[in-house]
Design a protein around this motif. Structure first.
Motif, PDB file in Angstrom:
ATOM      1  N   MET A 163     -30.336  48.295   3.467  1.00 30.27           N
ATOM      2  CA  MET A 163     -30.797  46.747   3.718  1.00 30.27           C
ATOM      3  C   MET A 163     -32.215  46.954   3.423  1.00 30.27           C
ATOM      4  O   MET A 163     -33.272  47.555   4.170  1.00 30.27           O
ATOM      5  N   GLN A 164     -32.931  46.070   2.496  1.00 33.32           N
ATOM      6  CA  GLN A 164     -34.301  45.923   2.218  1.00 33.32           C
ATOM      7  C   GLN A 164     -34.954  45.115   3.423  1.00 33.32           C
ATOM      8  O   GLN A 164     -34.413  43.999   3.931  1.00 33.32           O
ATOM      9  N   GLN A 165     -36.169  45.659   3.732  1.00 38.02           N
ATOM     10  CA  GLN A 165     -36.789  45.011   4.923  1.00 38.02           C
ATOM     11  C   GLN A 165     -37.441  43.492   4.316  1.00 38.02           C
ATOM     12  O   GLN A 165     -37.689  43.325   3.276  1.00 38.02           O
ATOM     13  N   GLY A 166     -37.695  42.863   5.398  1.00 38.68           N
ATOM     14  CA  GLY A 166     -38.203  41.549   5.280  1.00 38.68           C
ATOM     15  C   GLY A 166     -37.230  40.463   5.911  1.00 38.68           C
ATOM     16  O   GLY A 166     -36.451  40.567   6.570  1.00 38.68           O
ATOM     17  N   LYS A 167     -37.439  39.401   5.299  1.00 35.14           N
ATOM     18  CA  LYS A 167     -36.614  38.239   5.736  1.00 35.14           C
ATOM     19  C   LYS A 167     -35.054  38.152   5.009  1.00 35.14           C
ATOM     20  O   LYS A 167     -35.188  38.590   3.976  1.00 35.14           O
ATOM     21  N   ALA A 168     -33.936  37.827   5.824  1.00 34.37           N
ATOM     22  CA  ALA A 168     -32.825  37.972   5.422  1.00 34.37           C
ATOM     23  C   ALA A 168     -32.061  36.686   6.115  1.00 34.37           C
ATOM     24  O   ALA A 168     -32.189  36.335   7.143  1.00 34.37           O
ATOM     25  N   VAL A 169     -31.190  36.346   5.296  1.00 28.72           N
ATOM     26  CA  VAL A 169     -30.285  35.060   5.846  1.00 28.72           C
ATOM     27  C   VAL A 169     -28.738  35.870   6.318  1.00 28.72           C
ATOM     28  O   VAL A 169     -28.140  36.377   5.496  1.00 28.72           O
ATOM     29  N   LEU A 170     -28.690  35.414   7.577  1.00 25.16           N
ATOM     30  CA  LEU A 170     -27.426  35.909   8.299  1.00 25.16           C
ATOM     31  C   LEU A 170     -26.464  34.544   8.225  1.00 25.16           C
ATOM     32  O   LEU A 170     -27.005  33.732   8.720  1.00 25.16           O
ATOM     33  N   SER A 171     -25.349  34.733   7.536  1.00 23.58           N
ATOM     34  CA  SER A 171     -24.564  33.636   7.445  1.00 23.58           C
ATOM     35  C   SER A 171     -23.179  33.580   7.741  1.00 23.58           C
ATOM     36  O   SER A 171     -22.672  34.727   7.787  1.00 23.58           O
ATOM     37  N   VAL A 172     -22.456  32.480   8.343  1.00 23.59           N
ATOM     38  CA  VAL A 172     -21.011  32.436   8.560  1.00 23.59           C
ATOM     39  C   VAL A 172     -20.459  31.462   7.786  1.00 23.59           C
ATOM     40  O   VAL A 172     -21.038  30.276   7.644  1.00 23.59           O
ATOM     41  N   PRO A 229      -7.589  21.402   4.736  1.00 25.72           N
ATOM     42  CA  PRO A 229      -8.547  22.632   4.546  1.00 25.72           C
ATOM     43  C   PRO A 229      -9.737  22.160   4.635  1.00 25.72           C
ATOM     44  O   PRO A 229     -10.223  21.158   4.034  1.00 25.72           O
ATOM     45  N   TRP A 230     -10.492  23.042   5.538  1.00 25.91           N
ATOM     46  CA  TRP A 230     -12.101  22.764   5.536  1.00 25.91           C
ATOM     47  C   TRP A 230     -12.807  23.799   5.783  1.00 25.91           C
ATOM     48  O   TRP A 230     -12.498  24.931   5.981  1.00 25.91           O
ATOM     49  N   THR A 231     -13.933  23.864   5.019  1.00 21.56           N
ATOM     50  CA  THR A 231     -14.863  24.824   4.963  1.00 21.56           C
ATOM     51  C   THR A 231     -16.394  24.472   5.423  1.00 21.56           C
ATOM     52  O   THR A 231     -16.783  23.441   5.220  1.00 21.56           O
ATOM     53  N   GLN A 232     -17.050  25.313   6.018  1.00 18.47           N
ATOM     54  CA  GLN A 232     -18.445  24.922   6.584  1.00 18.47           C
ATOM     55  C   GLN A 232     -19.413  26.224   6.583  1.00 18.47           C
ATOM     56  O   GLN A 232     -18.472  27.389   6.761  1.00 18.47           O
ATOM     57  N   PHE A 233     -20.418  26.056   6.499  1.00 14.59           N
ATOM     58  CA  PHE A 233     -21.481  27.267   6.360  1.00 14.59           C
ATOM     59  C   PHE A 233     -22.421  26.800   7.557  1.00 14.59           C
ATOM     60  O   PHE A 233     -22.994  25.821   7.599  1.00 14.59           O
ATOM     61  N   ALA A 234     -23.031  28.286   8.237  1.00 18.38           N
ATOM     62  CA  ALA A 234     -24.138  27.919   9.085  1.00 18.38           C
ATOM     63  C   ALA A 234     -24.841  29.340   8.980  1.00 18.38           C
ATOM     64  O   ALA A 234     -24.285  30.394   8.305  1.00 18.38           O
ATOM     65  N   ASN A 235     -26.232  29.053   9.221  1.00 16.57           N
ATOM     66  CA  ASN A 235     -26.980  30.351   8.910  1.00 16.57           C
ATOM     67  C   ASN A 235     -28.268  30.501   9.924  1.00 16.57           C
ATOM     68  O   ASN A 235     -28.664  29.570  10.423  1.00 16.57           O
ATOM     69  N   VAL A 236     -28.611  31.621  10.187  1.00 16.28           N
ATOM     70  CA  VAL A 236     -29.929  31.893  10.999  1.00 16.28           C
ATOM     71  C   VAL A 236     -30.737  32.887   9.951  1.00 16.28           C
ATOM     72  O   VAL A 236     -30.087  33.750   9.166  1.00 16.28           O
ATOM     73  N   THR A 237     -32.102  32.775  10.097  1.00 15.27           N
ATOM     74  CA  THR A 237     -32.776  33.862   9.283  1.00 15.27           C
ATOM     75  C   THR A 237     -33.294  35.208  10.203  1.00 15.27           C
ATOM     76  O   THR A 237     -33.522  34.632  11.341  1.00 15.27           O
ATOM     77  N   VAL A 238     -33.017  36.227   9.906  1.00 15.62           N
ATOM     78  CA  VAL A 238     -33.454  37.305  10.648  1.00 15.62           C
ATOM     79  C   VAL A 238     -34.474  38.137   9.892  1.00 15.62           C
ATOM     80  O   VAL A 238     -34.720  38.093   8.621  1.00 15.62           O
TER      81      VAL A 238
END
Length: 145
Positions: free
Chosen positions: A112-121, A133-142
């Motif tokens: 994994m490249q160093q720096g900011k990355a988005v962790l998504s669900v 049927p339903w889809t949803q997305f959420a994320n945090v930056t690490v």
């Protein structure tokens, strides 16, 4: 049906759908992770008022670009960390009164490249009596370091 009743029904449906949403409780926004490190990702889903059937979640990690910033979770998942069933539950015992959640132990890719990355669900569920049927997305930056 009058306008007020219709508006209330639409508002109630939207509120019900939004209450089905998940969030990433861990890691937190801005947390530092390291390539090759195993981390616990906690996906929390608040209690719901309407019926729902959980199907699956996909956890992904995508590097942010220095020129264009971080991509939206809907732009794709560069590294899939988990893809499978989602069964949130209350902890037992629950002295901290936590909401239903499920923990996943995943590894940050060693390359994994160093720096900011988005962790998504990406969350997939079936809602209501008709099991829509339903889809949803959420994320945090690490920070990958």
């Amino acid at each position: 049906m009058n306008f007020a009743t219709t508006l209330f029904s639409v508002f109630f449906f939207i509120a019900s759908v939004l209450s089905q949403g998940v969030r990433l409780s861990s890691p937190t926004d801005g947390q530092t992770v390291s390539p090759g490190q195993q981390i616990v990702v906690s996906v929390t889903r608040p209690p719901t008022l309407s019926s729902s059937e959980e199907v699956a979640v996909v956890l992904g990690l995508t590097t942010c670009s220095t020129s264009t910033g971080c991509p939206a979770p809907t732009d794709g998942l560069a590294h899939v960390l988990y893809n499978g069933p989602y069964s949130p539950a209350y902890p037992d015992p629950n002295p901290a009164h936590l909401q239903p959640h499920q923990n996943f132990t995943v590894a940050i890719p060693a390359d994994m490249q160093q720096g900011k990355a988005v962790l998504s669900v990406s969350h997939f569920a079936l809602l209501g009596a008709a099991l829509i049927p339903w889809t949803q997305f959420a994320n945090v930056t690490v920070d990958v370091q």
